[in-house]
Scaffold this motif. Structure first.
Motif, PDB file in Angstrom:
ATOM      1  N   GLN A  98     -24.791 -72.214  48.240  1.00 17.51           N
ATOM      2  CA  GLN A  98     -24.338 -72.038  46.863  1.00 17.51           C
ATOM      3  C   GLN A  98     -23.213 -73.022  46.533  1.00 17.51           C
ATOM      4  OE1 GLN A  98     -22.278 -68.392  45.766  1.00 17.51           O
ATOM      5  NE2 GLN A  98     -23.470 -68.338  43.850  1.00 17.51           N
ATOM      6  N   ARG A  99     -22.282 -73.208  47.444  1.00 21.46           N
ATOM      7  CA  ARG A  99     -21.197 -74.181  47.228  1.00 21.46           C
ATOM      8  C   ARG A  99     -21.759 -75.580  47.046  1.00 21.46           C
ATOM      9  NH1 ARG A  99     -17.555 -71.750  51.768  1.00 21.46           N
ATOM     10  NH2 ARG A  99     -16.507 -70.153  50.549  1.00 21.46           N
ATOM     11  N   LYS A 100     -22.730 -75.936  47.890  1.00 18.04           N
ATOM     12  CA  LYS A 100     -23.357 -77.252  47.787  1.00 18.04           C
ATOM     13  C   LYS A 100     -24.022 -77.424  46.421  1.00 18.04           C
ATOM     14  CE  LYS A 100     -27.186 -78.939  50.059  1.00 18.04           C
ATOM     15  NZ  LYS A 100     -28.006 -79.092  51.261  1.00 18.04           N
ATOM     16  N   TYR A 101     -24.713 -76.401  45.966  1.00 19.97           N
ATOM     17  CA  TYR A 101     -25.357 -76.443  44.658  1.00 19.97           C
ATOM     18  C   TYR A 101     -24.316 -76.642  43.549  1.00 19.97           C
ATOM     19  CZ  TYR A 101     -27.270 -74.769  40.280  1.00 19.97           C
ATOM     20  OH  TYR A 101     -27.617 -74.649  38.962  1.00 19.97           O
ATOM     21  N   PHE A 102     -23.221 -75.878  43.599  1.00 21.15           N
ATOM     22  CA  PHE A 102     -22.192 -76.003  42.562  1.00 21.15           C
ATOM     23  C   PHE A 102     -21.561 -77.391  42.579  1.00 21.15           C
ATOM     24  CE2 PHE A 102     -21.595 -71.175  42.659  1.00 21.15           C
ATOM     25  CZ  PHE A 102     -22.399 -70.997  41.560  1.00 21.15           C
ATOM     26  N   GLN A 103     -21.328 -77.963  43.752  1.00 22.96           N
ATOM     27  CA  GLN A 103     -20.772 -79.313  43.835  1.00 22.96           C
ATOM     28  C   GLN A 103     -21.736 -80.327  43.234  1.00 22.96           C
ATOM     29  OE1 GLN A 103     -20.063 -79.605  48.044  1.00 22.96           O
ATOM     30  NE2 GLN A 103     -18.044 -78.642  47.910  1.00 22.96           N
ATOM     31  N   GLN A 104     -23.019 -80.177  43.520  1.00 25.32           N
ATOM     32  CA  GLN A 104     -24.015 -81.087  42.954  1.00 25.32           C
ATOM     33  C   GLN A 104     -24.088 -80.929  41.441  1.00 25.32           C
ATOM     34  OE1 GLN A 104     -27.461 -79.912  45.193  1.00 25.32           O
ATOM     35  NE2 GLN A 104     -27.018 -81.311  46.876  1.00 25.32           N
ATOM     36  N   ARG A 105     -23.994 -79.695  40.957  1.00 19.94           N
ATOM     37  CA  ARG A 105     -24.049 -79.448  39.519  1.00 19.94           C
ATOM     38  C   ARG A 105     -22.851 -80.071  38.808  1.00 19.94           C
ATOM     39  NH1 ARG A 105     -24.231 -73.400  37.252  1.00 19.94           N
ATOM     40  NH2 ARG A 105     -22.026 -73.529  37.765  1.00 19.94           N
ATOM     41  N   VAL A 106     -21.670 -79.940  39.389  1.00 18.86           N
ATOM     42  CA  VAL A 106     -20.470 -80.541  38.797  1.00 18.86           C
ATOM     43  C   VAL A 106     -20.623 -82.062  38.748  1.00 18.86           C
ATOM     44  CG1 VAL A 106     -18.014 -80.988  39.215  1.00 18.86           C
ATOM     45  CG2 VAL A 106     -18.895 -78.650  39.344  1.00 18.86           C
ATOM     46  N   ALA A 107     -21.117 -82.653  39.843  1.00 19.58           N
ATOM     47  CA  ALA A 107     -21.308 -84.108  39.877  1.00 19.58           C
ATOM     48  C   ALA A 107     -22.340 -84.538  38.835  1.00 19.58           C
ATOM     49  CB  ALA A 107     -21.733 -84.552  41.273  1.00 19.58           C
ATOM     50  N   ARG A 108     -23.429 -83.795  38.716  1.00 21.80           N
ATOM     51  CA  ARG A 108     -24.472 -84.117  37.733  1.00 21.80           C
ATOM     52  C   ARG A 108     -23.924 -84.001  36.313  1.00 21.80           C
ATOM     53  NH1 ARG A 108     -27.920 -79.988  38.479  1.00 21.80           N
ATOM     54  NH2 ARG A 108     -27.067 -78.927  36.681  1.00 21.80           N
ATOM     55  N   ASP A 109     -23.169 -82.920  36.038  1.00 20.00           N
ATOM     56  CA  ASP A 109     -22.592 -82.733  34.703  1.00 20.00           C
ATOM     57  C   ASP A 109     -21.614 -83.848  34.360  1.00 20.00           C
ATOM     58  OD1 ASP A 109     -24.113 -80.455  34.488  1.00 20.00           O
ATOM     59  OD2 ASP A 109     -22.422 -79.056  34.739  1.00 20.00           O
ATOM     60  N   ALA A 110     -20.820 -84.293  35.335  1.00 27.81           N
ATOM     61  CA  ALA A 110     -19.866 -85.385  35.099  1.00 27.81           C
ATOM     62  C   ALA A 110     -20.611 -86.672  34.785  1.00 27.81           C
ATOM     63  CB  ALA A 110     -18.967 -85.568  36.313  1.00 27.81           C
ATOM     64  N   LEU A 111     -21.698 -86.934  35.491  1.00 26.95           N
ATOM     65  CA  LEU A 111     -22.497 -88.127  35.242  1.00 26.95           C
ATOM     66  C   LEU A 111     -23.137 -88.076  33.855  1.00 26.95           C
ATOM     67  CD1 LEU A 111     -23.625 -90.783  36.334  1.00 26.95           C
ATOM     68  CD2 LEU A 111     -25.526 -89.472  37.312  1.00 26.95           C
ATOM     69  N   GLU A 112     -23.665 -86.922  33.484  1.00 25.62           N
ATOM     70  CA  GLU A 112     -24.280 -86.777  32.155  1.00 25.62           C
ATOM     71  C   GLU A 112     -23.248 -86.968  31.049  1.00 25.62           C
ATOM     72  OE1 GLU A 112     -26.234 -82.996  32.201  1.00 25.62           O
ATOM     73  OE2 GLU A 112     -27.845 -83.706  33.500  1.00 25.62           O
ATOM     74  N   THR A 113     -22.055 -86.451  31.243  1.00 22.13           N
ATOM     75  CA  THR A 113     -20.984 -86.616  30.259  1.00 22.13           C
ATOM     76  C   THR A 113     -20.617 -88.083  30.120  1.00 22.13           C
ATOM     77  OG1 THR A 113     -20.125 -84.420  30.760  1.00 22.13           O
ATOM     78  CG2 THR A 113     -18.613 -85.961  29.682  1.00 22.13           C
ATOM     79  N   GLU A 114     -20.540 -88.799  31.240  1.00 26.59           N
ATOM     80  CA  GLU A 114     -20.215 -90.230  31.212  1.00 26.59           C
ATOM     81  C   GLU A 114     -21.291 -91.006  30.463  1.00 26.59           C
ATOM     82  OE1 GLU A 114     -19.819 -93.869  34.370  1.00 26.59           O
ATOM     83  OE2 GLU A 114     -19.112 -91.886  34.992  1.00 26.59           O
TER      84      GLU A 114
END
Length: 124
Positions: A98-114
């Motif tokens: 679950q932690r790994k998933y949340f870290q990946q989601r945060v990274a994906r969201d940051a990339l999409e925002t950029e």
């Protein structure tokens, strides 16, 4: 006893046996015997009451470390769960996934925002 080190940014968690519980003062003591040494962990239970205290059962506790009189660490429980019968290695693996998933989601969201910021038209 504690799965997350004190210096860690992770909330401390522990799975130990409930040896005493005093509802009047909202305090439980969890105990474990490791490497020929007996350890006790004081737990404040005010945020998780009422709960069915079963002396001798294993409990998993998640919370914040505070300091009691005499500089003794105490966990303010946010979750206190009877862990008898729980497959603890499987639970730990699920938490890590679950932690790994949340870290990946945060990274994906940051990339999409950029990407969105780059596509934004410049207004004069």
């Amino acid at each position: 006893m504690l799965a997350a080190p004190v210096e860690s940014s992770e909330p401390p968690r522990s799975v130990d046996r409930l040896t005493t519980y005093d509802a009047r003062i909202s305090e439980a003591i969890l105990s474990v015997h490791r490497n020929s040494i007996d350890y006790q962990l004081q737990v404040r239970t005010s945020l998780v009451e009422p709960f069915e205290a079963r002396i001798g059962s294993e409990y998993m506790v998640l919370g914040e470390i505070e300091t009691a009189a005499g500089n003794i660490p105490v966990i303010q429980a946010r979750l206190l769960m009877d862990a008898d019968g729980v497959n603890l290695p499987l639970l730990e693996r699920a938490v890590q996934e679950q932690r790994k998933y949340f870290q990946q989601r945060v990274a994906r969201d940051a990339l999409e925002t950029e990407v969105l910021w780059r596509r934004r038209p410049i207004l004069n």
